[in-house]
Scaffold this motif. Structure first.
Motif, mmCIF file in Angstrom:
data_model
loop_
_atom_site.group_PDB
_atom_site.id
_atom_site.type_symbol
_atom_site.label_atom_id
_atom_site.label_comp_id
_atom_site.label_asym_id
_atom_site.label_seq_id
_atom_site.Cartn_x
_atom_site.Cartn_y
_atom_site.Cartn_z
ATOM 1 N N ASN A 47 0.849 -1.187 0.000
ATOM 2 C CA ASN A 47 0.000 0.000 0.000
ATOM 3 C C ASN A 47 0.883 1.233 0.000
ATOM 4 O OD1 ASN A 47 -1.813 2.049 0.332
ATOM 5 N ND2 ASN A 47 -2.780 1.224 2.177
ATOM 6 N N PRO A 48 1.078 1.859 -1.150
ATOM 7 C CA PRO A 48 1.994 3.003 -1.244
ATOM 8 C C PRO A 48 1.555 4.207 -0.424
ATOM 9 C CG PRO A 48 0.761 2.719 -3.286
ATOM 10 C CD PRO A 48 0.510 1.500 -2.461
ATOM 11 N N SER A 49 0.295 4.254 0.019
ATOM 12 C CA SER A 49 -0.145 5.358 0.872
ATOM 13 C C SER A 49 0.292 5.174 2.315
ATOM 14 C CB SER A 49 -1.667 5.502 0.805
ATOM 15 O OG SER A 49 -2.302 4.469 1.532
ATOM 16 N N GLY A 50 0.732 3.959 2.655
ATOM 17 C CA GLY A 50 1.170 3.697 4.024
ATOM 18 C C GLY A 50 0.037 3.635 5.028
ATOM 19 N N ARG A 51 -1.173 3.394 4.564
ATOM 20 C CA ARG A 51 -2.313 3.328 5.460
ATOM 21 C C ARG A 51 -2.733 1.883 5.705
ATOM 22 N NH1 ARG A 51 -6.303 8.267 3.360
ATOM 23 N NH2 ARG A 51 -4.862 9.982 3.840
ATOM 24 N N ILE A 52 -3.466 1.700 6.758
ATOM 25 C CA ILE A 52 -4.001 0.395 7.141
ATOM 26 C C ILE A 52 -5.498 0.446 6.867
ATOM 27 C CG2 ILE A 52 -4.321 -1.187 9.108
ATOM 28 C CD1 ILE A 52 -1.837 0.215 10.366
ATOM 29 N N PRO A 53 -6.048 -0.632 6.240
ATOM 30 C CA PRO A 53 -5.556 -1.990 6.075
ATOM 31 C C PRO A 53 -5.081 -2.301 4.656
ATOM 32 C CG PRO A 53 -7.912 -1.986 5.780
ATOM 33 C CD PRO A 53 -7.515 -0.554 6.033
ATOM 34 N N VAL A 54 -4.621 -3.552 4.515
ATOM 35 C CA VAL A 54 -4.397 -4.189 3.218
ATOM 36 C C VAL A 54 -4.991 -5.587 3.302
ATOM 37 C CG1 VAL A 54 -2.672 -5.168 1.660
ATOM 38 C CG2 VAL A 54 -2.316 -2.888 2.608
ATOM 39 N N LEU A 55 -5.658 -5.998 2.242
ATOM 40 C CA LEU A 55 -6.162 -7.369 2.144
ATOM 41 C C LEU A 55 -5.384 -8.090 1.055
ATOM 42 C CD1 LEU A 55 -8.562 -9.356 3.052
ATOM 43 C CD2 LEU A 55 -9.543 -8.755 0.819
ATOM 44 N N ILE A 56 -4.900 -9.284 1.377
ATOM 45 C CA ILE A 56 -4.260 -10.147 0.391
ATOM 46 C C ILE A 56 -5.234 -11.251 0.026
ATOM 47 C CG2 ILE A 56 -2.297 -11.634 -0.135
ATOM 48 C CD1 ILE A 56 -1.559 -8.693 0.314
ATOM 49 N N ASP A 57 -5.556 -11.326 -1.254
ATOM 50 C CA ASP A 57 -6.456 -12.355 -1.771
ATOM 51 C C ASP A 57 -5.763 -13.001 -2.957
ATOM 52 O OD1 ASP A 57 -8.485 -13.933 -2.731
ATOM 53 O OD2 ASP A 57 -9.827 -12.282 -3.272
ATOM 54 N N GLY A 58 -5.024 -14.061 -2.682
ATOM 55 C CA GLY A 58 -4.230 -14.679 -3.736
ATOM 56 C C GLY A 58 -3.154 -13.725 -4.210
ATOM 57 N N ASP A 59 -3.169 -13.390 -5.497
ATOM 58 C CA ASP A 59 -2.182 -12.472 -6.060
ATOM 59 C C ASP A 59 -2.604 -11.010 -5.919
ATOM 60 O OD1 ASP A 59 -0.548 -14.559 -6.869
ATOM 61 O OD2 ASP A 59 -1.562 -14.751 -8.810
ATOM 62 N N LEU A 60 -3.782 -10.783 -5.381
ATOM 63 C CA LEU A 60 -4.313 -9.428 -5.253
ATOM 64 C C LEU A 60 -3.941 -8.821 -3.903
ATOM 65 C CD1 LEU A 60 -6.231 -7.095 -6.164
ATOM 66 C CD2 LEU A 60 -8.085 -8.397 -5.070
ATOM 67 N N ALA A 61 -3.320 -7.653 -3.944
ATOM 68 C CA ALA A 61 -3.084 -6.859 -2.732
ATOM 69 C C ALA A 61 -3.972 -5.628 -2.841
ATOM 70 C CB ALA A 61 -1.615 -6.461 -2.608
ATOM 71 N N LEU A 62 -4.986 -5.554 -1.984
ATOM 72 C CA LEU A 62 -6.010 -4.525 -2.103
ATOM 73 C C LEU A 62 -5.973 -3.606 -0.895
ATOM 74 C CD1 LEU A 62 -8.461 -3.653 -3.873
ATOM 75 C CD2 LEU A 62 -9.871 -5.147 -2.451
ATOM 76 N N PHE A 63 -5.954 -2.296 -1.147
ATOM 77 C CA PHE A 63 -6.055 -1.339 -0.048
ATOM 78 C C PHE A 63 -7.277 -0.453 -0.261
ATOM 79 C CE2 PHE A 63 -2.913 0.367 -3.056
ATOM 80 C CZ PHE A 63 -3.346 1.666 -3.281
ATOM 81 N N GLU A 64 -7.546 0.411 0.715
ATOM 82 C CA GLU A 64 -8.749 1.225 0.858
ATOM 83 C C GLU A 64 -9.862 0.376 1.488
ATOM 84 O OE1 GLU A 64 -9.245 4.508 0.632
ATOM 85 O OE2 GLU A 64 -7.106 4.716 0.151
ATOM 86 N N THR A 65 -10.293 0.810 2.681
ATOM 87 C CA THR A 65 -11.216 0.020 3.491
ATOM 88 C C THR A 65 -12.509 -0.279 2.758
ATOM 89 O OG1 THR A 65 -10.281 0.962 5.501
ATOM 90 C CG2 THR A 65 -12.460 -0.024 5.676
ATOM 91 N N ALA A 66 -13.131 0.720 2.158
ATOM 92 C CA ALA A 66 -14.400 0.484 1.464
ATOM 93 C C ALA A 66 -14.226 -0.491 0.311
ATOM 94 C CB ALA A 66 -14.982 1.806 0.978
ATOM 95 N N ALA A 67 -13.130 -0.379 -0.431
ATOM 96 C CA ALA A 67 -12.872 -1.287 -1.547
ATOM 97 C C ALA A 67 -12.720 -2.717 -1.055
ATOM 98 C CB ALA A 67 -11.620 -0.848 -2.303
ATOM 99 N N ILE A 68 -12.011 -2.883 0.054
ATOM 100 C CA ILE A 68 -11.828 -4.226 0.621
ATOM 101 C C ILE A 68 -13.172 -4.810 1.033
ATOM 102 C CG2 ILE A 68 -10.860 -5.510 2.567
ATOM 103 C CD1 ILE A 68 -8.471 -3.538 2.484
#
Length: 223
Positions: A47-68
């Protein structure tokens, strides 16, 4: 198995609760904010913004809480945490989720970090005061919606429990140190209490070491 990078009580609480609601297998990965782990090179790759959280789903690294949260709801439609895509109910759900994520949450960040918008302590205090006033107005809008939405204030975005209710609960918890926290409003108080009573929410609280009172500071008479 999902991995959720989290810090107790931070914006990771909503996706953590969503993971509990959908019953998926997941692993919590603690991010040590006290030692700036969220600013470390390995974390910034996720997460280049340095914010929490990040979700790892297989090869996907997803950030932004609402998106997760949306990703998890769409991956597990059987959990019923979001209305059907394309429906009117889904449109209202988007409306309230975006209001929470882009309006209320953004103002809460200003409240907690006023020094980012000021040159000195006096300026920061002024920014914080105005942010608290604006947050209060936003909470009043949500209070009015809960009072008049036809379901007795049970749900924010339609006739069924959704991740919007989880998101609202998380943000209301962040207001517990304010002069008039969310829990001082009767419909919001009932809403967040009923969300917090759900077994999945209690499990996420327990895993993060969050203890009652959940929405007011100890000794507060706000409720």
């Amino acid at each position: 198995m999902y991995q959720l990078y989290y810090h107790p009580g931070n914006a990771s609480l909503a996706p953590h609760a969503v993971l509990e609601e959908i019953g998926a297998e997941y692993e919590l990965v603690f991010v040590d904010r006290a030692h700036d782990q969220h600013k470390s090179a390995p974390y910034l790759k996720l997460n280049p913004s340095g914010r929490i959280p990040v979700l790892i789903d297989g090869d996907l690294a997803l950030f932004e809480t609402a998106a997760i949260c949306l990703h998890l709801a769409d991956r597990h439609p059987e959990a019923g945490l979001a209305p059907a895509p394309g429906s009117t109910a889904r449109a209202h759900f988007y409306k309230w989720l975006m209001y929470l994520a882009t309006t209320l949450q953004t103002e809460l960040i200003t409240y907690f970090y006023p020094e980012r918008l000021a040159d000195d302590a006096a300026g920061a205090a002024q920014v914080k005061r105005h942010a608290e006033e604006r947050v209060g107005g936003m909470l009043d809008i949500i209070e009015a919606e809960l009072a008049g939405n036809g379901n007795g204030g049970a749900f924010l975005a339609g006739d069924a429990y959704s991740l919007a209710d989880i998101y609202l609960m998380m943000l209301c918890r962040w207001t517990r140190g304010m002069a008039r926290p969310a829990a001082a409003r009767p419909h919001l108080a009932r809403h967040i209490d009923q969300v917090a009573a759900r077994p999945a929410i209690r499990r996420s609280f327990a895993a993060e070491g969050i203890e009652p009172p959940y929405f007011t500071l100890p000794g507060s008479a706000a409720k």
